[in-house]
Write a protein that holds these residues in place. Structure first.
Motif, PDB file in Angstrom:
ATOM      1  N   ALA A  73      76.999 -47.267 -25.824  1.00  0.00           N
ATOM      2  CA  ALA A  73      78.055 -48.239 -26.115  1.00  0.00           C
ATOM      3  C   ALA A  73      79.271 -47.858 -25.282  1.00  0.00           C
ATOM      4  O   ALA A  73      79.475 -46.680 -24.977  1.00  0.00           O
ATOM      5  N   PRO A  74      80.098 -48.838 -24.899  1.00  0.00           N
ATOM      6  CA  PRO A  74      81.275 -48.522 -24.092  1.00  0.00           C
ATOM      7  C   PRO A  74      82.202 -47.554 -24.825  1.00  0.00           C
ATOM      8  O   PRO A  74      82.378 -47.650 -26.047  1.00  0.00           O
ATOM      9  N   SER A 107      74.634 -50.507 -35.982  1.00  0.00           N
ATOM     10  CA  SER A 107      73.529 -50.958 -35.125  1.00  0.00           C
ATOM     11  C   SER A 107      74.032 -51.331 -33.737  1.00  0.00           C
ATOM     12  O   SER A 107      73.270 -51.303 -32.769  1.00  0.00           O
ATOM     13  N   ALA A 108      75.321 -51.674 -33.611  1.00  0.00           N
ATOM     14  CA  ALA A 108      75.872 -52.026 -32.303  1.00  0.00           C
ATOM     15  C   ALA A 108      75.924 -50.818 -31.380  1.00  0.00           C
ATOM     16  O   ALA A 108      76.009 -50.959 -30.159  1.00  0.00           O
ATOM     17  N   ARG A 285      79.307 -55.803 -29.750  1.00  0.00           N
ATOM     18  CA  ARG A 285      78.941 -55.443 -28.373  1.00  0.00           C
ATOM     19  C   ARG A 285      79.589 -56.379 -27.366  1.00  0.00           C
ATOM     20  O   ARG A 285      80.072 -55.950 -26.309  1.00  0.00           O
ATOM     21  N   GLN A 286      79.616 -57.678 -27.679  1.00  0.00           N
ATOM     22  CA  GLN A 286      80.213 -58.633 -26.741  1.00  0.00           C
ATOM     23  C   GLN A 286      81.724 -58.421 -26.626  1.00  0.00           C
ATOM     24  O   GLN A 286      82.308 -58.590 -25.563  1.00  0.00           O
ATOM     25  N   GLN A 291      82.945 -59.673 -23.015  1.00  0.00           N
ATOM     26  CA  GLN A 291      82.298 -60.978 -22.844  1.00  0.00           C
ATOM     27  C   GLN A 291      82.775 -61.999 -23.880  1.00  0.00           C
ATOM     28  O   GLN A 291      82.783 -63.194 -23.607  1.00  0.00           O
ATOM     29  N   ALA A 292      83.136 -61.538 -25.070  1.00  0.00           N
ATOM     30  CA  ALA A 292      83.641 -62.441 -26.109  1.00  0.00           C
ATOM     31  C   ALA A 292      85.128 -62.654 -25.849  1.00  0.00           C
ATOM     32  O   ALA A 292      85.940 -61.745 -26.033  1.00  0.00           O
TER      33      ALA A 292
END
Length: 724
Positions: A73-74, A107-108, A285-286, A291-292
């Motif tokens: 994850a970032p 979960s992300a 995540r987005q 991205q979101a």
């Protein structure tokens, strides 16, 4: 980080940061999300700069344990890490408790792109049991994990699995990380009034400047504040940057989503407690990957790991529900301003009734102000009339005064809609025995049980305890002697049904509108004219736009003034102004009736005459004289335990060891107004300090020198809003 050693903030609020060895070949940097061993367990943690988070236990390199792995994850960016530090420091909370809100979807943090969810097929099972019928009815078109569907249907996991085997529910493979549709900033551009255009241009310029700037967007209800800050969001979208809109209630997301879709061609990314696990993962995540582009959510959305924030909007910024009352006691409005500071982006506080604290920031020049003094288009502000309940009492056993009854008759005759507002859920706030006087009290809290006739239950609105309404009094055994005292919305709805039997009525509270889908259903029915009279709580006071709703009746305008709260008058003013703003939002004029026993009270006069400035001036001056916020500082210390004596002893020790500092006073301890909550006895101390005093450092040193048994909890609430 070119180092064999890493300082890690593990997700355990009882521990400080710990040092670990970085294995050969593993690369970490500040913000990296890692898995670290702790005893026999493995915990998620965040790598932190050692100089910003000192460790209590320095350990030699030869004693360090290896990190297990880095999550795919970032890393959390520096501005978010600074926000976590500030929030923990200001609200006297463990940094791990704040950071946990950032890692809100476990979960992300993991790999994998698909998940198996389940949905109803529409084919009934061969063997239908009551539990299976209940499950299928409540699931409807919902999709989710077996556990999520079981919770939604209030059945066991086994019932859901049985329905899967019977073919009534099917498995669906879901691509949980697919990108969200991108909003189009050039679609649906509105025609703005001159005032709106001026305000929008100022906010667009602030977004394009890419620097911190706090704004108050002060506009009367119906003035088009949403359209104005949408233009700031459009500017951020055009620049490829992210926007965050905070709303005070989940139920408000539905009308917002509709307006957003009309403007930008797709829905924003939603974040609230009603999301399924897969939805939370996808959104997290987005957002983290940038991205979101637009997120709308409740206060917890403030701590998500936005990659490139361009603007933050706090809608209905005066709302007290932005204050978190459990866990970390933060105020989302204030933390939003700090996030804007760290992210170097503008923050817009939108409100028709700004809080005194926000107005003060404008007065001293810290916030800039934009005003929208009139409603959009031809809509006018409603006429507000005070109804003196002493001069115009309702009929015996009823709660709606005759002048309001007449006004409802006239409104229904014109085929227009009515809203009756009472901020009290259930049928009655108190049930007692008329024979012996027994009152039904929650066994876990010092609070009366509220009767809910729709569900035939007595409920505690503080801890959630419920029990059936008994036929006989448990004290004296007499049957049919129980009587409901005072009105709740269900009782008003009964009165509405008796007075207007042909009218279609709806009760709107958190008991009936508990999800965005339920809110959407309510909006659709109102817009279709399928509801004539709405009976609701504060859930209907904001965010809704119903052009055919022309009459608002406030059943008990004095209710919010009870309890002696610091902000009681201000909160009552805000609430009634907001609910009044639901009337006359279209071309038809609106009317508002306030039923009150004190029409001469300052807050009632301000509402009736529309003289908000005088009311705010008087309230502000009273706060100044008392040294109350924003001119002074409060912090509450709440001591609780299942053992009353243990809680009282620690509360006394805290009081006796209070530091003697000029400009600071400690009051208490005293039993909290809710002296028992969820089975725990509670004592409160109130710290009152001058504005310039760093009260957090004082309390940190003060309480840090004391210890108490694990069964006693000591919680600190900086800038408290609730005094129960």
């Amino acid at each position: 980080m070119v180092s064999s050693r890493a300082r890690v903030l593990v997700m355990n609020a009882a521990l400080g940061p710990l040092d670990y060895r970085v294995p050969h070949g593993m690369e970490v940097e500040p913000g990296s999300i890692v898995v670290a061993p702790l005893g026999p367990r493995q915990l998620v943690g965040i790598v932190w700069e050692p100089e910003r988070m000192p460790s209590d236990a320095e350990v030699g390199d030869n004693r360090l344990r290896n990190l297990v792995n880095v999550m795919p994850a970032p890393p959390l960016a520096a501005p978010l890490r600074r926000l976590i530090e500030w929030t923990a420091d200001y609200y006297l909370a463990p940094a791990a408790a704040v950071a946990r809100m950032t890692l809100a979807s476990t979960s992300a943090l993991e790999g994998g792109r698909t998940i198996t969810e389940y949905r109803a097929t529409g084919t009934p099972p061969t063997r239908m049991t009551p539990q299976r019928a209940q499950a299928l009815e409540r699931i409807g078109d919902r999709q989710g994990l077996i556990r999520e569907l079981a919770i939604a249907a209030d059945v066991s996991d086994g019932v859901i699995r049985g329905l899967v085997k019977a073919g009534a529910i099917e498995a669906v493979e879901v691509d949980i990380d697919s990108p969200f549709p991108l909003p189009d900033p050039s679609r649906g551009v509105p025609t703005l009034s001159p005032d709106q255009h001026t305000a929008a241009q100022a906010l667009i310029a602030a977004v394009e400047a890419r620097d911190f700037e706090p704004w108050l967007l002060d506009g009367v209800t119906g003035s088009g504040k949403t359209e104005v800050y949408f233009e700031a969001i459009a500017a951020a979208i055009a620049a490829g940057r992210q926007s965050l809109v905070l709303l005070p209630e989940i139920a408000l997301t539905e009308p917002f989503l509709k307006r957003f879709t009309q403007r930008f061609g797709c829905e924003p990314v939603a974040w609230h407690s009603g999301l399924r696990q897969s939805q939370r993962r996808r959104a997290w995540r987005q957002i983290a990957e940038g991205q979101a582009l637009v997120t709308v959510g409740a206060r917890s959305a403030l701590f998500l790991p936005y990659a490139n924030l361009g603007v933050i909007v706090v809608d209905e910024a005066h709302e007290t529900s932005f204050k978190q009352e459990d866990g970390v006691h933060y105020h989302a409005r204030d933390v939003a301003v700090m996030r804007g500071l760290f992210e170097k982006c503008p923050v817009v506080l939108a409100s028709a009734t700004p809080a005194i604290e926000t107005r003060h920031q404008v007065e001293i020049g810290r916030y800039k102000e934009l005003k929208l003094p009139g409603r959009y288009g031809s809509a006018e502000m409603p006429e507000i009339t005070g109804l003196d309940l002493i001069a115009h009492p309702p009929e015996r056993g009823r709660w709606i005064a005759p002048p309001l009854v007449n006004a409802i008759d006239e409104t229904l005759a014109r085929r227009e809609q009515v809203l009756l507002f009472l901020n009290r859920r259930g049928y009655a706030p108190l049930t007692l025995c008329r024979t012996c006087g027994h009152r039904f009290q929650c066994p876990n809290c010092t609070a009366w049980m509220v009767e809910h006739r729709l569900t035939r239950r007595l409920a505690c609105h503080h801890c959630g305890h419920i029990e059936p309404v008994p036929r006989a009094c448990p004290e004296c055994g007499n049957e049919d002697s129980l009587v409901a005292c005072g009105p709740g919305v269900e009782r008003i709805a009964d009165e509405v049904a008796a007075l207007w039997p042909d009218a279609k009525a709806a009760i709107v509270t958190s008991d009936t509108i508990w999800s965005p889908a339920k809110a959407a259903e309510f909006v659709h029915r109102m817009e279709a004219g399928d509801i004539d009279i709405v009976v609701g709580t504060q859930l209907v006071t904001k965010g809704y736009h119903f052009p055919n709703l022309t009459l608002v009746g406030v059943i008990d305008a004095d209710l919010g003034l009870e309890g002696g709260d610091l902000r009681a008058a201000e909160r009552t003013f805000h609430q009634i102004m907001q609910v009044s703003g639901r009337a006359g939002r279209g071309e038809k004029p609106g009317k508002v009736f306030l039923q009150t026993h004190a029409p001469g009270a300052a807050v009632m006069q301000a509402l009736i005459t529309g003289d908000a400035d005088s009311f705010y001036a008087a309230e502000t001056e009273a706060r100044r004289e008392a040294g109350a916020p924003p001119f002074g500082r409060y912090a509450a210390i709440v001591v609780s335990s299942e053992d009353k004596d243990a809680a009282h002893d620690i509360a006394l020790r805290i009081a006796r060891t209070a530091p003697r500092i000029e400009g600071m006073h400690v009051y208490g301890p005293a039993p909290a107004p809710l002296a028992m909550l969820r089975g725990r006895h509670r004592f409160r101390l109130l710290v009152h300090a001058r504005r310039a005093l760093d009260v957090q450092d004082v309390i940190r040193d003060w309480l840090g020198g004391l210890d108490w048994k694990p069964k006693v909890r000591v919680a600190v609430d900086v800038d408290p809003y609730s005094f129960v």
